[in-house]
Design an enzyme around this catalytic site. Structure first.
Site, PDB file in Angstrom:
ATOM      1  N   GLU A  12       0.827  -1.209   0.000  1.00 17.13           N
ATOM      2  CA  GLU A  12       0.000   0.000   0.000  1.00 17.13           C
ATOM      3  C   GLU A  12       0.859   1.255   0.000  1.00 17.13           C
ATOM      4  OE1 GLU A  12      -1.655   3.362   2.231  1.00 17.13           O
ATOM      5  OE2 GLU A  12      -0.283   1.858   3.076  1.00 17.13           O
ATOM      6  N   HIS A 319      -4.647  -2.784   1.710  1.00 12.05           N
ATOM      7  CA  HIS A 319      -4.292  -2.566   3.113  1.00 12.05           C
ATOM      8  C   HIS A 319      -4.156  -3.900   3.851  1.00 12.05           C
ATOM      9  CE1 HIS A 319      -5.310   1.727   2.662  1.00 12.05           C
ATOM     10  NE2 HIS A 319      -4.618   1.888   3.773  1.00 12.05           N
TER      11      HIS A 319
END
Length: 357
Positions: A12, A319
């Site tokens: 991420e 995430h």
């Protein structure tokens, strides 16, 4: 002790890598060097809200820290103890209180004594879970693993002025965290929520709730119970203005799935409510026990737990995959398997390490 090296640009590539790396460093008392911090962002390096997490964990662990300044692309963090007790922190902006809490809770869970923390900052800001989500969804679901967190919202804070105040308490765990096997939720039994408006007319909170209720009724066939939070002129102590709504579905499996929407200048209250309700319907429709936000927040705790865990999440987000990569660096002995594609419903299977300090 060997320093753990973390490339802050992996996965991420944002502040989440920093928070989880610091959290697991503080928990295990292993020093960490994080480099390429937020390298892919337009404004790379540490921002003020990230420094709050660094300073919070520095205080919680009496850590040696180098590189903790705005714009720094590299940080060295060497924790020395798990203190617990009372702490007071000020983000200084409308930076997210929820994200600082995410970084602190794992280490406070295993600290020397019960921890009580007061944080000033933003309670309802973009790109982070609203504080009502943390209170009604995150803290509720974490009890299933044996994690007890109490969250009290004393004052709300919105962008750009902040000024929110939250107190949270983390009970020191007396044993290894419990594994969970929660894949499909089996149906929704109730929908609840909180619609708030500060430094704004009462009808803003009412309209958000009304439009959300209409969507939930038509799509799920359930009449939601939505609490209203508003303040009379002259009695509103917030810096504001700001509004938002958090909805959560209670399921037959015993879990909660949540969704939210924030108000903004020029954004009708009806749209705020509709966005949150449609997002909740989407989460529920996957049939999985946990929403996309719980997916990445669960990962560190599943790794720490004893035995085999198996959880169904509404979406395997970047995430979530990043949280898994960070956890595997600190705990290479763990086994984690993910079934499902990126941004699709999936199942996460984790063999925990039965962590005890």
């Amino acid at each position: 002790m060997r320093v753990v090296e973390i490339d802050g640009s992996m996965g991420e590539g944002g502040g989440q890598i920093l928070r989880y790396s610091l959290a697991l460093s503080a928990l295990t008392l292993r020093p960490v060097r994080i480099y390429n911090i937020r390298a892919k962002r337009d404004n790379p390096g540490l921002r003020p809200q990230h420094l709050t997490a660094v300073n919070a964990l520095k205080e919680a662990t009496n850590a040696i820290v180098r590189g903790a300044e705005v714009g720094s692309m590299e940080l060295y963090f060497e924790p020395r103890e798990r203190r617990g007790g009372f702490m007071r922190l000020d983000i200084g902006t409308a930076g997210s209180i929820s994200l600082v809490m995410q970084a602190m809770i794992p280490v406070l869970l295993f600290s020397e004594r019960e921890a009580r923390v007061q944080i000033t900052g933003g309670t309802d800001v973009e790109w982070s879970p609203p504080i009502d989500y943390m209170k009604h969804v995150f803290a509720y679901n974490m009890r299933l693993l044996g994690v007890e967190v109490r969250i009290d919202v004393l004052k709300r804070g919105h962008y750009p002025r902040g000024g929110g105040l939250v107190e949270f308490t983390v009970k020191k765990t007396a044993s290894v965290l419990k594994p969970v096997k929660l894949v499909e939720h089996g149906g929704v039994v109730a929908v609840r929520g909180v619609s708030h408006a500060v430094r704004l007319p009462k009808h803003v909170a009412e309209r958000q709730a009304s439009s959300a209720a209409s969507v939930v009724m038509s799509r799920l066939g359930i009449k939601p119970a939505i609490d209203l939070e508003f303040y009379e002129p002259g009695k509103d102590h917030h810096l504001g203005p700001g509004s938002g709504i958090v909805l959560y579905a209670e399921t037959r499996s015993g879990t909660r799935l949540g969704a939210d929407s924030l108000g903004a200048r020029g954004k009708p209250a009806e749209r705020v409510g509709t966005e949150a309700a449609e997002a909740l319907v989407e989460e529920v429709s996957t049939g999985m026990c946990f929403d996309r936000h719980m997916g990445d927040m669960l990962v560190p705790y599943l790794v720490l737990a004893g035995g085999q865990s198996e959880v169904g999440v509404s979406s395997i987000t970047l995430h979530t995959l990043t949280a898994i990569e960070v956890a595997k660096i600190f705990f290479p002995e763990t086994e984690i398997r993910v079934e499902g594609g990126l941004n699709k419903p999936g199942i996460i299977r984790v063999k925990g390490v039965s962590y005890q300090p």
